[in-house]
Design a protein around this motif. Structure first.
Motif, PDB file in Angstrom:
ATOM      1  N   GLY A   1    -129.358 -28.907  18.013  1.00 59.51           N
ATOM      2  CA  GLY A   1    -128.614 -27.755  18.524  1.00 59.51           C
ATOM      3  C   GLY A   1    -127.422 -27.411  17.653  1.00 59.51           C
ATOM      4  O   GLY A   1    -127.135 -26.233  17.379  1.00 59.51           O
ATOM      5  N   ILE A   2    -126.693 -28.467  17.189  1.00 57.97           N
ATOM      6  CA  ILE A   2    -125.542 -28.230  16.318  1.00 57.97           C
ATOM      7  C   ILE A   2    -126.004 -27.662  14.978  1.00 57.97           C
ATOM      8  O   ILE A   2    -125.360 -26.776  14.400  1.00 57.97           O
ATOM      9  N   THR A   3    -127.139 -28.173  14.473  1.00 56.08           N
ATOM     10  CA  THR A   3    -127.676 -27.651  13.212  1.00 56.08           C
ATOM     11  C   THR A   3    -127.990 -26.171  13.324  1.00 56.08           C
ATOM     12  O   THR A   3    -127.656 -25.368  12.436  1.00 56.08           O
ATOM     13  N   LEU A   4    -128.645 -25.767  14.406  1.00 56.76           N
ATOM     14  CA  LEU A   4    -128.961 -24.351  14.609  1.00 56.76           C
ATOM     15  C   LEU A   4    -127.691 -23.510  14.717  1.00 56.76           C
ATOM     16  O   LEU A   4    -127.630 -22.385  14.211  1.00 56.76           O
ATOM     17  N   LEU A   5    -126.666 -24.064  15.377  1.00 58.32           N
ATOM     18  CA  LEU A   5    -125.393 -23.350  15.479  1.00 58.32           C
ATOM     19  C   LEU A   5    -124.782 -23.133  14.101  1.00 58.32           C
ATOM     20  O   LEU A   5    -124.304 -22.030  13.780  1.00 58.32           O
ATOM     21  N   PHE A   6    -124.800 -24.175  13.251  1.00 58.84           N
ATOM     22  CA  PHE A   6    -124.251 -24.055  11.899  1.00 58.84           C
ATOM     23  C   PHE A   6    -125.055 -23.058  11.061  1.00 58.84           C
ATOM     24  O   PHE A   6    -124.484 -22.302  10.266  1.00 58.84           O
ATOM     25  N   VAL A   7    -126.383 -23.072  11.221  1.00 58.57           N
ATOM     26  CA  VAL A   7    -127.222 -22.106  10.496  1.00 58.57           C
ATOM     27  C   VAL A   7    -126.859 -20.683  10.908  1.00 58.57           C
ATOM     28  O   VAL A   7    -126.734 -19.780  10.064  1.00 58.57           O
ATOM     29  N   THR A   8    -126.668 -20.467  12.212  1.00 60.83           N
ATOM     30  CA  THR A   8    -126.304 -19.132  12.707  1.00 60.83           C
ATOM     31  C   THR A   8    -124.956 -18.695  12.156  1.00 60.83           C
ATOM     32  O   THR A   8    -124.779 -17.541  11.734  1.00 60.83           O
ATOM     33  N   VAL A   9    -123.975 -19.617  12.148  1.00 53.96           N
ATOM     34  CA  VAL A   9    -122.655 -19.291  11.618  1.00 53.96           C
ATOM     35  C   VAL A   9    -122.739 -18.950  10.134  1.00 53.96           C
ATOM     36  O   VAL A   9    -122.094 -18.011   9.647  1.00 53.96           O
ATOM     37  N   ALA A  10    -123.564 -19.695   9.382  1.00 54.51           N
ATOM     38  CA  ALA A  10    -123.719 -19.426   7.948  1.00 54.51           C
ATOM     39  C   ALA A  10    -124.337 -18.049   7.714  1.00 54.51           C
ATOM     40  O   ALA A  10    -123.930 -17.311   6.807  1.00 54.51           O
ATOM     41  N   ILE A  11    -125.314 -17.679   8.544  1.00 50.25           N
ATOM     42  CA  ILE A  11    -125.948 -16.358   8.406  1.00 50.25           C
ATOM     43  C   ILE A  11    -124.943 -15.258   8.718  1.00 50.25           C
ATOM     44  O   ILE A  11    -124.865 -14.241   8.011  1.00 50.25           O
ATOM     45  N   LEU A  12    -124.148 -15.437   9.775  1.00 51.63           N
ATOM     46  CA  LEU A  12    -123.125 -14.440  10.110  1.00 51.63           C
ATOM     47  C   LEU A  12    -122.091 -14.321   8.992  1.00 51.63           C
ATOM     48  O   LEU A  12    -121.615 -13.220   8.680  1.00 51.63           O
ATOM     49  N   GLY A  13    -121.737 -15.449   8.394  1.00 49.87           N
ATOM     50  CA  GLY A  13    -120.808 -15.401   7.268  1.00 49.87           C
ATOM     51  C   GLY A  13    -121.371 -14.630   6.094  1.00 49.87           C
ATOM     52  O   GLY A  13    -120.648 -13.897   5.403  1.00 49.87           O
ATOM     53  N   MET A  14    -122.682 -14.776   5.866  1.00 49.40           N
ATOM     54  CA  MET A  14    -123.330 -14.016   4.794  1.00 49.40           C
ATOM     55  C   MET A  14    -123.308 -12.522   5.106  1.00 49.40           C
ATOM     56  O   MET A  14    -123.056 -11.690   4.227  1.00 49.40           O
ATOM     57  N   ILE A  15    -123.558 -12.175   6.376  1.00 49.48           N
ATOM     58  CA  ILE A  15    -123.600 -10.757   6.764  1.00 49.48           C
ATOM     59  C   ILE A  15    -122.251 -10.094   6.555  1.00 49.48           C
ATOM     60  O   ILE A  15    -122.159  -8.980   6.017  1.00 49.48           O
ATOM     61  N   PHE A  16    -121.189 -10.767   6.942  1.00 46.77           N
ATOM     62  CA  PHE A  16    -119.859 -10.156   6.908  1.00 46.77           C
ATOM     63  C   PHE A  16    -119.083 -10.489   5.636  1.00 46.77           C
ATOM     64  O   PHE A  16    -117.875 -10.281   5.579  1.00 46.77           O
ATOM     65  N   GLY A  17    -119.773 -10.997   4.613  1.00 49.96           N
ATOM     66  CA  GLY A  17    -119.159 -11.185   3.308  1.00 49.96           C
ATOM     67  C   GLY A  17    -118.079 -12.245   3.254  1.00 49.96           C
ATOM     68  O   GLY A  17    -117.120 -12.113   2.495  1.00 49.96           O
ATOM     69  N   LEU A  18    -118.235 -13.322   4.027  1.00 48.81           N
ATOM     70  CA  LEU A  18    -117.220 -14.374   4.049  1.00 48.81           C
ATOM     71  C   LEU A  18    -117.409 -15.405   2.945  1.00 48.81           C
ATOM     72  O   LEU A  18    -116.626 -16.351   2.847  1.00 48.81           O
ATOM     73  N   PHE A  19    -118.456 -15.241   2.115  1.00 44.36           N
ATOM     74  CA  PHE A  19    -118.688 -16.179   1.021  1.00 44.36           C
ATOM     75  C   PHE A  19    -118.023 -15.718  -0.275  1.00 44.36           C
ATOM     76  O   PHE A  19    -118.318 -16.237  -1.337  1.00 44.36           O
ATOM     77  N   SER A  20    -117.153 -14.713  -0.181  1.00 43.01           N
ATOM     78  CA  SER A  20    -116.413 -14.237  -1.354  1.00 43.01           C
ATOM     79  C   SER A  20    -115.122 -15.038  -1.477  1.00 43.01           C
ATOM     80  O   SER A  20    -114.196 -14.871  -0.675  1.00 43.01           O
ATOM     81  N   PHE A  21    -115.066 -15.911  -2.477  1.00 43.86           N
ATOM     82  CA  PHE A  21    -113.910 -16.795  -2.619  1.00 43.86           C
ATOM     83  C   PHE A  21    -112.650 -16.021  -2.999  1.00 43.86           C
ATOM     84  O   PHE A  21    -111.541 -16.387  -2.595  1.00 43.86           O
ATOM     85  N   SER A  22    -112.795 -14.931  -3.775  1.00 47.98           N
ATOM     86  CA  SER A  22    -111.627 -14.167  -4.206  1.00 47.98           C
ATOM     87  C   SER A  22    -110.944 -13.454  -3.043  1.00 47.98           C
ATOM     88  O   SER A  22    -109.726 -13.281  -3.051  1.00 47.98           O
ATOM     89  N   GLU A  23    -111.724 -13.036  -2.026  1.00 50.13           N
ATOM     90  CA  GLU A  23    -111.153 -12.303  -0.892  1.00 50.13           C
ATOM     91  C   GLU A  23    -110.778 -13.231   0.265  1.00 50.13           C
ATOM     92  O   GLU A  23    -109.774 -13.014   0.935  1.00 50.13           O
ATOM     93  N   HIS A  24    -111.619 -14.240   0.540  1.00 51.43           N
ATOM     94  CA  HIS A  24    -111.374 -15.142   1.680  1.00 51.43           C
ATOM     95  C   HIS A  24    -111.514 -16.590   1.199  1.00 51.43           C
ATOM     96  O   HIS A  24    -112.532 -17.242   1.468  1.00 51.43           O
ATOM     97  N   PRO A  25    -110.539 -17.115   0.463  1.00 46.73           N
ATOM     98  CA  PRO A  25    -110.706 -18.474  -0.103  1.00 46.73           C
ATOM     99  C   PRO A  25    -110.877 -19.557   0.967  1.00 46.73           C
ATOM    100  O   PRO A  25    -111.722 -20.439   0.820  1.00 46.73           O
ATOM    101  N   ILE A  26    -110.097 -19.481   2.040  1.00 44.19           N
ATOM    102  CA  ILE A  26    -110.184 -20.522   3.077  1.00 44.19           C
ATOM    103  C   ILE A  26    -111.492 -20.397   3.853  1.00 44.19           C
ATOM    104  O   ILE A  26    -112.224 -21.386   4.048  1.00 44.19           O
ATOM    105  N   LEU A  27    -111.804 -19.178   4.292  1.00 45.46           N
ATOM    106  CA  LEU A  27    -113.050 -18.976   5.039  1.00 45.46           C
ATOM    107  C   LEU A  27    -114.271 -19.275   4.176  1.00 45.46           C
ATOM    108  O   LEU A  27    -115.267 -19.821   4.671  1.00 45.46           O
TER     109      LEU A  27
END
Length: 683
Positions: free
Chosen positions: A79-105
């Protein structure tokens, strides 16, 4: 396919064809070679010492990895793994993997993604996933059998999808390409006829100050004496406004809201001039504005004032429609002018030609080409023209003379002058007297809906002998949205049908694939229509925007036809193989669909997740990306869900008809090689 739409289709077609060609080459050459390299047979205990040491090291590495995986598995429950996968997908959708714009996130998202990946490699997650999948597979086979037995439900769904697809194709708003936030806004200022250059500059400075006060504006350029929408002279002016970068602007500061705000402010503050703001066209070269360009035509050859009244009545009727935000023309027949009448009798009496009078006036007031001269290796033209002070008012005519034999006679003896009013420029379109009208669709409406409103208002309000022709992008849209695009879709279906007929050696069985494609196409229209309806809500308008059946959606539909056909082909091919093994048609369909359920779900869901960032895109090209992503996701999701249930039922129906015409020829009698597979899918 020619035209602008043809360029879009050609780029898409070449990209897909080349990519699929490389993929096919890889599948037929490199993949089998890699399988031969990686899949090594056992030697039956005759390994050398080096090979045994290698095997021991490999097993030791596996044991070490398994211990770490077990320790991670105790922490990372499924269940925790699925939750982390969902959070990672949402982060991809909203562009949170950009280190220059959101270094901490971004750092946090990377950690969550690594943990999700580690959790998916544990035996506990694999076992939980397989148990869940096996439960779904058992229920799936029961539902497939239900749809096969209840043929009227399957037939009703197929017929209903085709009918609904036709309905949504008619009611979905159309367009060419969506307007985008390019970071640039254009402006056009039209002052009253006869305005001096100094007065025009004062008004332009006030407009410039109004634009500079907007916090979204980075820089602006003012052009005096020229209008992007038509006209040159002291009564016209233009602005080029550069907005700040998208990262520095909020959602409520996109170009659409900015130029609408500037327009409303200008209407309240600048009373001495007509000030218009508009976005530049998405495809350069057609017109100066993204608005709809109308060329009003007077086919009667009548009076300009009457034509101007007809155009004003028509634009007023247009602005009364909810689809139209504004309809404006820069034409004005009230510019102060002087009309010079030449006294032909006096000219003849003096022995002067009227042409001499006109040439003299042109030389003094307009300029006249005289000769050339060479200097420094270049040729220069010599122009004759009076000094500006000698032509600044009507009294200067008294000092202009025309040659009369050996003497010079005052030119005022041969001309009379009177004040009149008329247009500064008379335009022609298709040889008819024309006035250009720029029509801006209202917020929440597409260019296709605005074009329909324009046609309806013209039918009701334009008198006989008056009409209009579209110009710019609107003309291209009207010509493209006809039979050419429909022909492309028909050709797609025909080619798929012919290729499948050759593959299955049947003209009947390919229908089980083709009749499943409308499910996905209907899903695209449902998603685009649904998002468009949500975008009409004021609170969501800036987030979702408006969507229409434009080129981006049509490209997605063509792509979906291939992807959806691929899913159906896999089910039909595996069902046909089991039928050739001797299974009944029904169980061949059920087990063939069950065998392909996992890869169909895997590939379809992977594509859907990959397209989610397009569906929620922002910044440059956001509207086109949203349309493409939404239509592709909707078509793939709805098409996949309905296909996996309906295609087996279609296979049973059409394979039964096929065997009525051509009975099945069994390839072999020994089916012992099929027993393990039958056991696998009958659990």
């Amino acid at each position: 396919m020619g035209g602008t739409a043809g360029t879009f289709y050609r780029q898409f077609g070449l990209t897909m064809a080349i990519a699929i060609g490389f993929s096919a080459l890889n599948a037929l050459t490199l993949s089998p070679a890699l399988c031969a390299i990686f899949l090594k047979p056992h030697n039956g205990g005759h390994e050398s010492l080096k090979e045994r040491v290698g095997v021991a090291a490999k097993e030791a590495r596996k044991i070490m990895i398994a211990r770490y995986a077990d320790s991670i598995g105790r922490l990372m429950r499924p269940g925790i793994t699925l939750l982390f996968v969902t959070v990672a997908i949402l982060g991809m959708i909203f562009g949170l993997f950009s280190f220059s714009e959101h270094p901490i996130l971004c750092s946090l998202m990377i950690i969550i993604s690594v943990l999700a990946l580690a959790g998916m490699t544990t035996d506990k997650f694999k076992q939980s996933f397989n148990d869940s999948y096996n439960g779904i597979l058992g229920k799936y086979k029961k539902q497939v059998l239900f749809f096969i037995q209840k043929r009227w439900i399957s037939a009703g769904l197929v017929i209903g999808s085709i009918v609904l697809l036709g309905v949504f194709m008619q009611i979905t708003p159309t367009g060419m390409v969506p307007n985008e936030d390019t970071g640039t806004i254009m402006g056009a200022v039209t002052l009253p006829p006869g305005t001096s250059q100094e007065r025009a500059q004062e008004i332009l400075n006030r407009v410039d100050s109004l634009v500079a006060a907007d916090p979204a504006v980075q820089s602006r350029t003012v052009i005096s004496g020229y209008s992007f929408l038509g006209g040159q002279g002291p009564s016209y002016g233009s602005l080029i406004i550069k907005l700040k970068n998208w990262e520095e602007r909020s959602t409520m500061q996109n170009s659409t809201i900015v130029y609408a705000t500037l327009y409303m402010r200008a209407q309240k503050i600048i009373k001495e001039a007509q000030v218009l703001f508009f976005a530049p066209p998405m495809i350069p070269g057609y017109s100066a504005s993204s608005d709809i360009e109308l060329n009003m035509q007077d086919k009667t050859g009548g009076d300009l004032d009457h034509f101007f009244d007809v155009v004003n009545n028509y634009t007023a009727a247009l602005e009364a429609r909810p689809e139209i935000n504004s309809a404006k023309t820069s034409f004005n027949p009230h510019f102060p002018q002087y009309q010079l009448d030449i006294d032909a009798a006096a000219c003849k009496k003096a022995g002067i030609s009227p042409n001499d009078i006109l040439t003299t006036l042109q030389g003094y007031y307009g300029g006249l080409y005289a000769s050339n001269f060479n200097s420094f290796g270049k040729m220069y033209r010599v122009m004759v023209q009076a000094e500006p002070d000698a032509t600044k008012n009507m009294e200067t005519l008294q000092s202009i003379k025309v040659r009369n034999g050996n003497e010079m006679a005052p030119i005022t003896q041969f001309i009379s002058i009177k004040k009149v009013y008329g247009p500064d420029v008379i335009s022609r379109f298709n040889l008819y007297t024309s006035m250009k009208v720029m029509v801006a669709p209202a917020s929440g409406y597409t260019s296709g809906q605005a074009l329909q409103a324009i046609a309806e208002v013209a039918q009701e309000n334009l008198p006989a002998g008056f009409g209009y022709e579209l110009g710019g992008m609107a003309r291209e849209e009207a010509e493209t949205s006809g039979s050419t695009t429909g022909l492309i879709f028909i050709l797609c279906f025909v080619f798929v049908y012919l290729l499948l007929s050759a593959q299955y050696e049947s003209y009947i069985l390919p229908l089980s694939v083709l009749l499943s494609v409308p499910f996905g196409l209907l899903g695209s229209f449902l998603f685009v229509g649904g998002i468009g309806a949500l975008g009409s809500i004021p609170a969501l308008k800036m987030i979702l925007g408006t969507m229409s059946n434009d080129i981006y959606m049509q490209i997605a539909l063509i792509m979906l036809m291939g992807l959806l056909a691929k899913n159906a082909i896999l089910i039909v091919e595996f069902a046909l193989e089991r039928r050739r093994m001797g299974m009944s048609i029904t169980w061949a369909a059920v087990l063939g669909a069950a065998a392909r359920l996992r890869p169909i779900l895997m590939t379809s869901l992977a594509m859907i997740v990959g397209l989610l960032p397009l569906m929620f895109a922002s910044g440059a090209g956001a509207n086109g990306n949203r349309t493409l992503g939404t239509s592709a996701i909707g078509g793939m999701l709805i098409g996949m869900i309905l296909q996996i249930f309906i295609v087996p039922a279609l296979f049973v129906a059409f394979q039964y008809l096929q065997e009525k015409f051509k009975p099945m020829e069994w390839e072999d009698v020994d089916n012992s090689d099929a027993e393990p597979e039958i056991e696998q899918y009958t659990k």
